[in-house]
Design a protein around this motif. Structure first.
Motif, mmCIF file in Angstrom:
data_model
loop_
_atom_site.group_PDB
_atom_site.id
_atom_site.type_symbol
_atom_site.label_atom_id
_atom_site.label_comp_id
_atom_site.label_asym_id
_atom_site.label_seq_id
_atom_site.Cartn_x
_atom_site.Cartn_y
_atom_site.Cartn_z
ATOM 1 N N ALA A 230 1.030 -1.344 -0.080
ATOM 2 C CA ALA A 230 0.182 -0.182 0.246
ATOM 3 C C ALA A 230 0.955 1.165 0.034
ATOM 4 O O ALA A 230 0.562 2.204 -0.679
ATOM 5 N N ARG A 231 1.828 1.273 0.765
ATOM 6 C CA ARG A 231 2.802 2.410 0.840
ATOM 7 C C ARG A 231 3.529 2.555 -0.374
ATOM 8 O O ARG A 231 3.696 3.919 -1.028
ATOM 9 N N ARG A 232 3.846 1.548 -1.326
ATOM 10 C CA ARG A 232 4.631 1.571 -2.482
ATOM 11 C C ARG A 232 3.688 2.007 -3.580
ATOM 12 O O ARG A 232 3.954 3.065 -4.419
ATOM 13 N N ILE A 233 2.269 1.629 -3.412
ATOM 14 C CA ILE A 233 1.383 2.192 -4.554
ATOM 15 C C ILE A 233 0.920 3.838 -4.247
ATOM 16 O O ILE A 233 0.985 4.455 -5.174
ATOM 17 N N VAL A 234 1.019 4.163 -3.063
ATOM 18 C CA VAL A 234 1.095 5.517 -2.908
ATOM 19 C C VAL A 234 2.140 6.345 -3.113
ATOM 20 O O VAL A 234 2.195 7.550 -3.566
ATOM 21 N N ARG A 235 3.411 5.722 -2.776
ATOM 22 C CA ARG A 235 4.630 6.304 -3.148
ATOM 23 C C ARG A 235 4.605 6.669 -4.834
ATOM 24 O O ARG A 235 5.232 7.766 -5.356
ATOM 25 N N GLN A 236 4.276 5.558 -5.470
ATOM 26 C CA GLN A 236 4.539 6.022 -6.849
ATOM 27 C C GLN A 236 3.179 6.567 -7.692
ATOM 28 O O GLN A 236 3.422 7.010 -8.812
ATOM 29 N N GLY A 237 2.017 6.686 -6.780
ATOM 30 C CA GLY A 237 0.840 7.247 -7.477
ATOM 31 C C GLY A 237 0.357 8.755 -7.079
ATOM 32 O O GLY A 237 -0.357 9.396 -7.720
ATOM 33 N N ILE A 238 0.980 9.360 -6.106
ATOM 34 C CA ILE A 238 0.759 10.448 -5.373
ATOM 35 C C ILE A 238 1.819 11.416 -5.103
ATOM 36 O O ILE A 238 2.927 11.060 -4.795
ATOM 37 N N VAL A 239 1.661 12.448 -5.587
ATOM 38 C CA VAL A 239 2.491 13.649 -5.172
ATOM 39 C C VAL A 239 2.940 13.621 -3.547
ATOM 40 O O VAL A 239 2.005 13.893 -2.885
ATOM 41 N N GLY A 240 4.199 13.545 -3.179
ATOM 42 C CA GLY A 240 4.365 13.478 -1.765
ATOM 43 C C GLY A 240 4.060 12.172 -1.135
ATOM 44 O O GLY A 240 4.116 12.170 -0.103
ATOM 45 N N GLY A 241 3.964 11.256 -1.973
ATOM 46 C CA GLY A 241 3.465 10.083 -1.300
ATOM 47 C C GLY A 241 4.460 9.069 -0.614
ATOM 48 O O GLY A 241 4.136 8.306 0.150
ATOM 49 N N ASP A 242 5.622 9.827 -0.962
ATOM 50 C CA ASP A 242 6.879 9.146 0.008
ATOM 51 C C ASP A 242 6.811 9.585 1.437
ATOM 52 O O ASP A 242 7.574 9.258 2.319
ATOM 53 N N LYS A 243 6.146 10.770 1.915
ATOM 54 C CA LYS A 243 6.102 11.274 3.092
ATOM 55 C C LYS A 243 4.894 10.850 3.888
ATOM 56 O O LYS A 243 3.815 11.306 3.850
ATOM 57 N N VAL A 244 4.910 9.568 4.418
ATOM 58 C CA VAL A 244 3.863 8.737 5.104
ATOM 59 C C VAL A 244 4.035 8.982 6.594
ATOM 60 O O VAL A 244 5.139 8.703 7.155
ATOM 61 N N ALA A 245 2.897 9.381 7.101
ATOM 62 C CA ALA A 245 2.948 9.674 8.608
ATOM 63 C C ALA A 245 2.526 8.142 9.061
ATOM 64 O O ALA A 245 2.891 7.874 10.261
ATOM 65 N N SER A 246 1.472 7.600 8.813
ATOM 66 C CA SER A 246 1.120 6.232 9.274
ATOM 67 C C SER A 246 0.366 5.501 8.070
ATOM 68 O O SER A 246 -0.338 6.140 7.100
ATOM 69 N N ALA A 247 -0.045 4.180 8.178
ATOM 70 C CA ALA A 247 -0.857 3.410 7.444
ATOM 71 C C ALA A 247 -1.698 2.446 8.286
ATOM 72 O O ALA A 247 -1.113 1.810 9.297
ATOM 73 N N THR A 248 -3.008 2.526 8.099
ATOM 74 C CA THR A 248 -4.007 1.939 8.843
ATOM 75 C C THR A 248 -4.818 0.938 8.062
ATOM 76 O O THR A 248 -5.504 1.381 7.186
#
Length: 238
Positions: A116-134
Motif C-alpha cells: 500500500a505504501r509503495r502504491i501511494v509512493r508511486q501514484g501520489i505527489v508527496g506519497g513518500d512522506k507517510v505519517a501512518s498506514a492503517t
C-alpha cells in the motif's frame, strides 16, 4: 386603506421570516462560497495523482477458474496493468473482490502495508512522506471514505489521506484537508451533518420554502415602495 393594510401585513411577515430564515440563508451563502473557492478537481485531489505508465501485456491472459453451480459467480470482471503486471479483478455478488494474476490465473493475496505504501509512493505527489498506514474493514471505514470496502488508509504528513483498496490494489480515493472542509460545508449546506448525503428531508425543504416566500414578499415590498416613492416625487414636482 385595505391595500395599505395588506402591505403592512406583508412587511410584518417579511420581518418575521427574515429572522427565521436569516441564519439558514447566511449559512447556505457561506458554505456555497467555500465549496466553489477551489476547482472540484483540486478538492478531489486529482492534482496529486501521478500519471503511471505500464507496458502492455504480451501474450494471452490465463482463464480465471469458476465453479459453475447455477448461481452467479461474478457481477464484474476487469483486467488492467498494475506495476508492469496484468491483473484481473472479479467482483462477487456480495461485493467482495478477488484478484488474479492475469498471466497465470493464480489468485493473489490482499495488499499488505508495504505494498500500500509503495502504491501511494508511486501514484501520489508527496506519497513518500507517510505519517501512518492503517487497515480498515469494509464495515468500519473512516467517515471521509464512506464506501463499504476494505482499504488501507495511508496518511501523509501534509494531512492528506490516500485510500488503497486491499482487494483491488488501486487508489480508491484521495482526501485532502480541503476535501474534509468541503465535506463539512456540504453537510451544513444540505442540513445533514450525520450522513452528508440526504438532500431531501423535511427540515431542508421547510427552510427552502420559507426562504422563497420571504424573497417573494421582499420583491413585492420593494416594487411597491419604489412605486410609492415615484408617485410622491411626482406630486411634489407638480
Amino acid at each position: 386603506m385595505g391595500h395599505q393594510r395588506t402591505m403592512r401585513r406583508f412587511a410584518n411577515w417579511h420581518i418575521w421570516l427574515g429572522w427565521l430564515v436569516g441564519v439558514p440563508i447566511l449559512m447556505w451563502t457561506v458554505t456555497g462560497l467555500v465549496m466553489v473557492a477551489k476547482p472540484i478537481e483540486e478538492v478531489r485531489g486529482n492534482h496529486l495523482k501521478l500519471e503511471t505508465t505500464n507496458e502492455g501485456f504480451s501474450g494471452n491472459p490465463a482463464p480465471i477458474p469458476f465453479k459453475l453451480d447455477g448461481s452467479p459467480q461474478a457481477t464484474e470482471m476487469r483486467s488492467y496493468m498494475q506495476n508492469g503486471r496484468l491483473i484481473t479483478t472479479v467482483t462477487r455478488p456480495d461485493g467482495s473482490i478477488d484478484r488474479f494474476d492475469g498471466a497465470s490465473g493464480q489468485p493473489l493475496d490482499d495488499i499488505d502495508e508495504q505494498e500500500a505504501r509503495r502504491i501511494v509512493r508511486q501514484g501520489i505527489v508527496g506519497g513518500d512522506k507517510v505519517a501512518s498506514a492503517t487497515k480498515f474493514d469494509a464495515n468500519d471505514v473512516p467517515f471521509d471514505f464512506r464506501r463499504p470496502m476494505p482499504v488501507w488508509q495511508v496518511a501523509l504528513e501534509g494531512g492528506t489521506h490516500v485510500y488503497v483498496g486491499t482487494e483491488t490494489g488501486r487508489i480508491e480515493a484521495v482526501r485532502t484537508r480541503w476535501w474534509r472542509l468541503f465535506d463539512v460545508m456540504w453537510g451544513l449546506h444540505i442540513m445533514d451533518l450525520e450522513t452528508r448525503e440526504d438532500t431531501h428531508h423535511p427540515i431542508l425543504i421547510l427552510f427552502a420554502v420559507l426562504a422563497v416566500i420571504g424573497s417573494l414578499l421582499g420583491c413585492i415590498l420593494m416594487f411597491r415602495r419604489r412605486k410609492a416613492r415615484v408617485s410622491t416625487q411626482a406630486k411634489v414636482a407638480a
